[in-house]
Design a protein around this motif. Structure first.
Motif, short mmCIF file in Angstrom:
data_model
loop_
_atom_site.label_atom_id
_atom_site.label_comp_id
_atom_site.label_asym_id
_atom_site.label_seq_id
_atom_site.Cartn_x
_atom_site.Cartn_y
_atom_site.Cartn_z
N LYS A 194 20.14 4.69 0.49
CA LYS A 194 18.84 5.28 0.80
C LYS A 194 18.91 6.80 0.99
N ASP A 235 11.78 9.75 -2.25
CA ASP A 235 10.78 8.87 -1.63
C ASP A 235 10.21 7.86 -2.62
N ILE A 264 12.34 4.71 -2.94
CA ILE A 264 12.22 3.87 -1.75
C ILE A 264 10.87 3.15 -1.75
N HIS A 265 9.83 3.88 -2.11
CA HIS A 265 8.49 3.27 -2.17
C HIS A 265 8.42 2.17 -3.22
N VAL A 298 10.81 0.06 -4.00
CA VAL A 298 11.37 -1.14 -3.37
C VAL A 298 10.37 -1.73 -2.38
N ASP A 299 9.72 -0.88 -1.60
CA ASP A 299 8.71 -1.36 -0.65
C ASP A 299 7.54 -2.03 -1.37
N SER A 300 7.17 -1.50 -2.54
CA SER A 300 6.08 -2.09 -3.32
C SER A 300 6.45 -3.48 -3.82
N ILE A 322 8.59 -5.52 -2.45
CA ILE A 322 8.59 -6.40 -1.28
C ILE A 322 7.15 -6.82 -0.95
N ALA A 323 6.22 -5.88 -1.00
CA ALA A 323 4.82 -6.19 -0.70
C ALA A 323 4.22 -7.18 -1.69
N TYR A 337 11.25 -8.58 4.08
CA TYR A 337 10.96 -7.27 4.66
C TYR A 337 12.20 -6.39 4.56
N ARG A 338 11.96 -5.09 4.69
CA ARG A 338 13.07 -4.14 4.59
C ARG A 338 13.64 -3.86 5.97
N GLU A 365 17.13 -1.65 8.04
CA GLU A 365 18.05 -0.52 7.89
C GLU A 365 19.51 -0.96 7.77
#
Length: 191
Positions: A26, A31, A34-35, A37-39, A41-42, A54-55, A57
């Motif tokens: 990371k 950014d 990282i976003h 990966v978050d997308s 997951i969502a 969920y993500r 650390e």
């Protein structure tokens, strides 16, 4: 379709506990990476319910490495490696690592690797609609009925309704890890 996608080694393999995604490198990513990966997951979160994704650390059981450097004669643009099912004597997936490399547009391809980590297999059949899971297989071309359909499939992280249905089925409490394909076919009276 479910029988084609969800039975690597002729058995169900999936996470039976919450999926904790950790991004390994990371600190070296922008950014946007990282976003992405978050997308993913969502998008996957409602499909794997009641399992949560969920993500975190640290202490993840699905490790993501973005922009991985490769060397040597063979270079893979992305990949997914799951825990060794035969050593654990369990078909429940407990750990996966997925990655994409710096020389490839991994944003869309990493979505496919998430699907492999969840337990989806490369399909043997060709389908008359786009699927992420066989997105790099030239012998299975995409068949689009319109320019609009083609454009929507080329957008980042498109997932077909059929793929959503397969993931929801796979993560249904009624489908257990280790279920044999032949048992599934008998249970649902399929040939």
């Amino acid at each position: 379709m479910f029988a084609d996608f969800a039975f690597p080694n002729d058995r169900i393999r999936k996470y039976d506990e919450d999926i904790r995604v950790v991004i390994k490198n990371k600190e070296y990513l922008n950014d946007a990476s990282i976003h992405e990966v978050d997308s993913i997951i969502a998008i996957l979160a409602p499909l794997v319910h009641p399992i949560k994704i969920y993500r975190v650390e640290k202490n993840g059981n699905l490790v993501v490495t973005r922009n991985k450097q490769t060397s040597g004669k063979y270079r893979r643009s992305s990949g997914c490696e799951n825990s060794n099912l035969f050593e654990t004597l369990s078909w429940s997936n407990t750990y996966s690592e997925i990655y994409d490399t710096h020389h490839y547009n991994g944003a869309k391809h990493i979505f496919k690797e998430f699907e492999h980590a969840l337990g989806l297999n490369e399909p043997a059949r060709q389908y008359p609609f786009y699927t992420n899971i066989n997105s790099n297989t030239p012998q299975k071309p995409y068949i689009f009925r319109s320019f609009e359909e083609s454009d929507s499939c080329m957008a980042q992280f498109y997932i077909s309704e059929q793929e959503k249905m397969v993931i929801k089925m796979l993560y249904s409490p009624a489908i257990k890890s280790g279920l044999r394909k032949e048992e599934f076919m008998k249970q649902f009276k399929l040939s």
